[in-house]
Design a protein around this motif. Sequence first.
Motif, short mmCIF file in Angstrom:
data_model
loop_
_atom_site.label_atom_id
_atom_site.label_comp_id
_atom_site.label_asym_id
_atom_site.label_seq_id
_atom_site.Cartn_x
_atom_site.Cartn_y
_atom_site.Cartn_z
N SER A 273 0.79 -1.22 0.00
CA SER A 273 0.00 0.00 0.00
C SER A 273 0.83 1.28 0.00
CB SER A 273 -0.93 0.01 1.22
OG SER A 273 -0.18 -0.11 2.41
N SER A 274 2.11 1.18 0.29
CA SER A 274 2.97 2.36 0.30
C SER A 274 4.42 1.92 0.14
CB SER A 274 2.80 3.15 1.60
OG SER A 274 3.35 2.42 2.69
N GLU A 275 5.32 2.88 0.15
CA GLU A 275 6.75 2.57 0.01
C GLU A 275 7.29 1.77 1.18
OE1 GLU A 275 8.98 6.14 -0.60
OE2 GLU A 275 7.76 6.75 -2.30
N TYR A 276 6.62 1.80 2.34
CA TYR A 276 7.16 1.18 3.54
C TYR A 276 6.24 0.16 4.21
CZ TYR A 276 4.18 4.61 5.78
OH TYR A 276 3.10 5.36 6.16
N SER A 277 5.05 -0.08 3.65
CA SER A 277 4.11 -0.94 4.35
C SER A 277 3.21 -1.72 3.40
CB SER A 277 3.23 -0.08 5.27
OG SER A 277 2.41 -0.89 6.07
N SER A 278 2.74 -2.86 3.90
CA SER A 278 1.77 -3.69 3.19
C SER A 278 0.57 -3.92 4.10
CB SER A 278 2.39 -5.04 2.82
OG SER A 278 3.45 -4.87 1.90
N ARG A 279 -0.62 -3.85 3.54
CA ARG A 279 -1.83 -4.12 4.30
C ARG A 279 -2.08 -5.62 4.31
NH1 ARG A 279 -3.94 0.82 6.48
NH2 ARG A 279 -2.46 2.31 5.62
N ALA A 280 -2.51 -6.14 5.47
CA ALA A 280 -2.70 -7.57 5.66
C ALA A 280 -4.19 -7.91 5.74
CB ALA A 280 -1.99 -8.02 6.93
N PHE A 281 -4.57 -9.01 5.07
CA PHE A 281 -5.97 -9.42 5.09
C PHE A 281 -6.08 -10.92 4.88
CE2 PHE A 281 -4.81 -8.37 0.80
CZ PHE A 281 -5.39 -9.36 0.01
N CYS A 282 -7.24 -11.47 5.21
CA CYS A 282 -7.49 -12.90 5.02
C CYS A 282 -7.90 -13.14 3.57
CB CYS A 282 -8.59 -13.37 5.97
SG CYS A 282 -9.08 -15.09 5.68
N PRO A 283 -7.25 -14.08 2.89
CA PRO A 283 -7.63 -14.37 1.50
C PRO A 283 -8.94 -15.15 1.38
CG PRO A 283 -5.94 -15.91 2.19
CD PRO A 283 -6.12 -14.91 3.32
N VAL A 284 -9.43 -15.70 2.49
CA VAL A 284 -10.67 -16.47 2.46
C VAL A 284 -11.89 -15.57 2.66
CG1 VAL A 284 -11.97 -18.36 3.55
CG2 VAL A 284 -9.48 -18.54 3.30
N CYS A 285 -11.92 -14.83 3.79
CA CYS A 285 -13.10 -14.02 4.11
C CYS A 285 -12.92 -12.53 3.80
CB CYS A 285 -13.51 -14.20 5.56
SG CYS A 285 -12.33 -13.56 6.77
#
Length: 130
Positions: free
Chosen positions: A68-80
């Motif tokens: 999501s940016s130069e320094y971070s990634s957003r985390a989420f469940c691939p199922v729900c």
Amino acid sequence: MVSKAVHVGGCLCGAIRFQAKGPALKPHTCSCKMCQRHSGSLTAVWVEFPKESVSWNGAGGMPTTYRSSEYSSRAFCPVCGSTLGAIDDEPTIALLVGTFDKTNNKELIPLAHSYKGRRPKWWHVDVQKS
């Protein structure tokens, strides 16, 4: 005194579970547009942990991430599709307080509000004064 707390939580379907050990750091709310879009809420409530303090222990393993940016990634469940937090390049994992099994914990009370000006004027967020 250092907190020996163990915070547990996970996604809506239970595929992604986590355990975060130690004190919850930097409890805060954020109303930036990125947090709004990531969470689907006008304000997200976050706490941070050192990366080595968080383990992903559900059947789904680690969450899926979106850069999501130069320094971070957003985390989420691939199922729900539940949003879980952000995994930064620096050794920090920020977790959304709503993903914890027990949210009535003093360590999780927000002490600051980021991007307050990005919230709609009718939306009010109270934070504890430290």
